[in-house]
Design a protein around this motif. Structure first.
Motif, mmCIF file in Angstrom:
data_model
loop_
_atom_site.group_PDB
_atom_site.id
_atom_site.type_symbol
_atom_site.label_atom_id
_atom_site.label_comp_id
_atom_site.label_asym_id
_atom_site.label_seq_id
_atom_site.Cartn_x
_atom_site.Cartn_y
_atom_site.Cartn_z
ATOM 1 N N GLU A 17 -8.411 -18.761 -8.944
ATOM 2 C CA GLU A 17 -8.445 -19.181 -7.549
ATOM 3 C C GLU A 17 -7.638 -18.220 -6.681
ATOM 4 O O GLU A 17 -6.729 -17.535 -7.156
ATOM 5 C CB GLU A 17 -7.927 -20.605 -7.409
ATOM 6 N N ASN A 18 -7.990 -18.188 -5.409
ATOM 7 C CA ASN A 18 -7.317 -17.301 -4.464
ATOM 8 C C ASN A 18 -5.815 -17.553 -4.404
ATOM 9 O O ASN A 18 -5.045 -16.615 -4.188
ATOM 10 C CB ASN A 18 -7.935 -17.435 -3.075
ATOM 11 N N SER A 19 -5.387 -18.777 -4.601
ATOM 12 C CA SER A 19 -3.952 -19.074 -4.566
ATOM 13 C C SER A 19 -3.226 -18.359 -5.700
ATOM 14 O O SER A 19 -2.110 -17.878 -5.527
ATOM 15 C CB SER A 19 -3.706 -20.585 -4.622
ATOM 16 N N ALA A 20 -3.874 -18.244 -6.864
ATOM 17 C CA ALA A 20 -3.267 -17.531 -7.993
ATOM 18 C C ALA A 20 -3.225 -16.034 -7.706
ATOM 19 O O ALA A 20 -2.242 -15.363 -8.032
ATOM 20 C CB ALA A 20 -4.033 -17.803 -9.279
ATOM 21 N N VAL A 21 -4.273 -15.510 -7.103
ATOM 22 C CA VAL A 21 -4.299 -14.095 -6.733
ATOM 23 C C VAL A 21 -3.204 -13.809 -5.713
ATOM 24 O O VAL A 21 -2.468 -12.817 -5.821
ATOM 25 C CB VAL A 21 -5.688 -13.681 -6.186
ATOM 26 N N SER A 22 -3.060 -14.665 -4.747
ATOM 27 C CA SER A 22 -2.026 -14.507 -3.733
ATOM 28 C C SER A 22 -0.629 -14.524 -4.360
ATOM 29 O O SER A 22 0.231 -13.717 -4.007
ATOM 30 C CB SER A 22 -2.160 -15.608 -2.684
ATOM 31 N N ASP A 26 2.096 -11.475 -4.421
ATOM 32 C CA ASP A 26 3.473 -11.688 -3.954
ATOM 33 C C ASP A 26 4.487 -11.242 -5.004
ATOM 34 O O ASP A 26 5.480 -10.588 -4.703
ATOM 35 C CB ASP A 26 3.717 -13.156 -3.594
ATOM 36 N N ILE A 27 4.226 -11.586 -6.254
ATOM 37 C CA ILE A 27 5.157 -11.257 -7.336
ATOM 38 C C ILE A 27 5.232 -9.752 -7.552
ATOM 39 O O ILE A 27 6.302 -9.183 -7.749
ATOM 40 C CB ILE A 27 4.732 -11.979 -8.642
ATOM 41 N N PHE A 28 4.090 -9.081 -7.508
ATOM 42 C CA PHE A 28 4.035 -7.659 -7.849
ATOM 43 C C PHE A 28 3.863 -6.747 -6.633
ATOM 44 O O PHE A 28 3.465 -5.591 -6.771
ATOM 45 C CB PHE A 28 2.898 -7.402 -8.849
ATOM 46 N N MET A 29 4.184 -7.220 -5.453
ATOM 47 C CA MET A 29 3.975 -6.465 -4.213
ATOM 48 C C MET A 29 4.618 -5.074 -4.266
ATOM 49 O O MET A 29 3.960 -4.080 -3.936
ATOM 50 C CB MET A 29 4.518 -7.239 -3.011
ATOM 51 N N ASN A 30 5.852 -4.974 -4.665
ATOM 52 C CA ASN A 30 6.522 -3.663 -4.691
ATOM 53 C C ASN A 30 5.859 -2.709 -5.681
ATOM 54 O O ASN A 30 5.709 -1.519 -5.385
ATOM 55 C CB ASN A 30 8.011 -3.822 -4.990
ATOM 56 N N ASP A 31 5.451 -3.229 -6.832
ATOM 57 C CA ASP A 31 4.745 -2.388 -7.807
ATOM 58 C C ASP A 31 3.398 -1.929 -7.259
ATOM 59 O O ASP A 31 3.005 -0.770 -7.440
ATOM 60 C CB ASP A 31 4.526 -3.142 -9.120
ATOM 61 N N LEU A 32 2.681 -2.828 -6.591
ATOM 62 C CA LEU A 32 1.388 -2.472 -6.015
ATOM 63 C C LEU A 32 1.553 -1.382 -4.956
ATOM 64 O O LEU A 32 0.772 -0.423 -4.917
ATOM 65 C CB LEU A 32 0.713 -3.700 -5.408
ATOM 66 N N LYS A 33 2.564 -1.512 -4.106
ATOM 67 C CA LYS A 33 2.805 -0.493 -3.085
ATOM 68 C C LYS A 33 3.137 0.853 -3.722
ATOM 69 O O LYS A 33 2.645 1.894 -3.267
ATOM 70 C CB LYS A 33 3.941 -0.937 -2.155
ATOM 71 N N ARG A 34 3.954 0.843 -4.769
ATOM 72 C CA ARG A 34 4.274 2.102 -5.468
ATOM 73 C C ARG A 34 3.017 2.720 -6.068
ATOM 74 O O ARG A 34 2.828 3.936 -6.014
ATOM 75 C CB ARG A 34 5.328 1.858 -6.550
ATOM 76 N N ASN A 35 2.169 1.887 -6.656
ATOM 77 C CA ASN A 35 0.926 2.398 -7.247
ATOM 78 C C ASN A 35 0.017 3.004 -6.184
ATOM 79 O O ASN A 35 -0.600 4.052 -6.401
ATOM 80 C CB ASN A 35 0.186 1.280 -7.990
ATOM 81 N N ILE A 36 -0.074 2.366 -5.035
ATOM 82 C CA ILE A 36 -0.894 2.902 -3.952
ATOM 83 C C ILE A 36 -0.330 4.232 -3.470
ATOM 84 O O ILE A 36 -1.067 5.205 -3.284
ATOM 85 C CB ILE A 36 -1.002 1.884 -2.797
ATOM 86 N N LEU A 37 0.978 4.289 -3.290
ATOM 87 C CA LEU A 37 1.595 5.552 -2.858
ATOM 88 C C LEU A 37 1.365 6.662 -3.879
ATOM 89 O O LEU A 37 1.171 7.818 -3.514
ATOM 90 C CB LEU A 37 3.096 5.355 -2.621
ATOM 91 N N SER A 38 1.379 6.302 -5.161
ATOM 92 C CA SER A 38 1.182 7.321 -6.200
ATOM 93 C C SER A 38 -0.249 7.851 -6.223
ATOM 94 O O SER A 38 -0.500 8.938 -6.729
ATOM 95 C CB SER A 38 1.578 6.786 -7.579
#
Length: 156
Positions: A17-22, A26-38
């Protein structure tokens, strides 16, 4: 109460469900941003429409990151069929006095030509020229320009 095995419980899962994705985001936001920057590829960066477009060439597709004022504002994906249109091959067929390898590519058709361009992009044999916003096929001295629709076109 806990008699089911792990595999039985996981086999009954059908959706997330979208709530689980959200929550995951939220939990991995900093990791996701680092991955995008990389992902950002300054080696193939085109400036158009007040935006820098960074192209990341993968085997199956191309990731395009938009950079506005030092912030990545959008990520999109395109495939090589869209990025390397058939018109590029049609224009290529009209070129004269090409090296033997490229003359052979003319005879092999547009799919083989597209794959050749794709491989050369992935292995950085086609490189962006910052000064002219073109891309140069290093082995053959052929220049390309990223067109208004953000596709690869042969420079005229």
């Amino acid at each position: 109460m806990f008699n089911r095995s792990y595999s039985e419980s996981s086999e009954s899962l059908n959706t997330v469900e979208n709530s689980a994705v959200s929550s995951y985001v939220d939990i991995f936001m900093n990791d996701l941003k680092r991955n995008i920057l990389s992902l950002y590829n300054p080696e193939f960066e085109i400036f158009k429409y007040d935006t820098y477009y960074s192209y990341v060439f993968h085997d199956a597709n191309i990731i395009i990151l938009e950079n506005n004022s030092g912030n990545i504002t959008n990520i999109s994906i395109t495939d090589y069929n869209d990025f390397i249109p058939i018109i590029l091959f049609e224009n290529f067929k009209e070129l004269k006095n090409l090296p033997v390898r490229l003359e052979r590519l003319k005879k092999l058709g547009h799919e083989r030509f597209r794959n050749e361009i794709k491989d050369n992009l992935m292995y950085q044999r086609i490189q962006q020229n910052e000064k002219t916003c073109t891309a140069l096929w290093l082995d053959y001295g052929i220049e390309f320009v990223i067109g208004d629709t953000l596709q690869l076109f042969q420079k005229e």
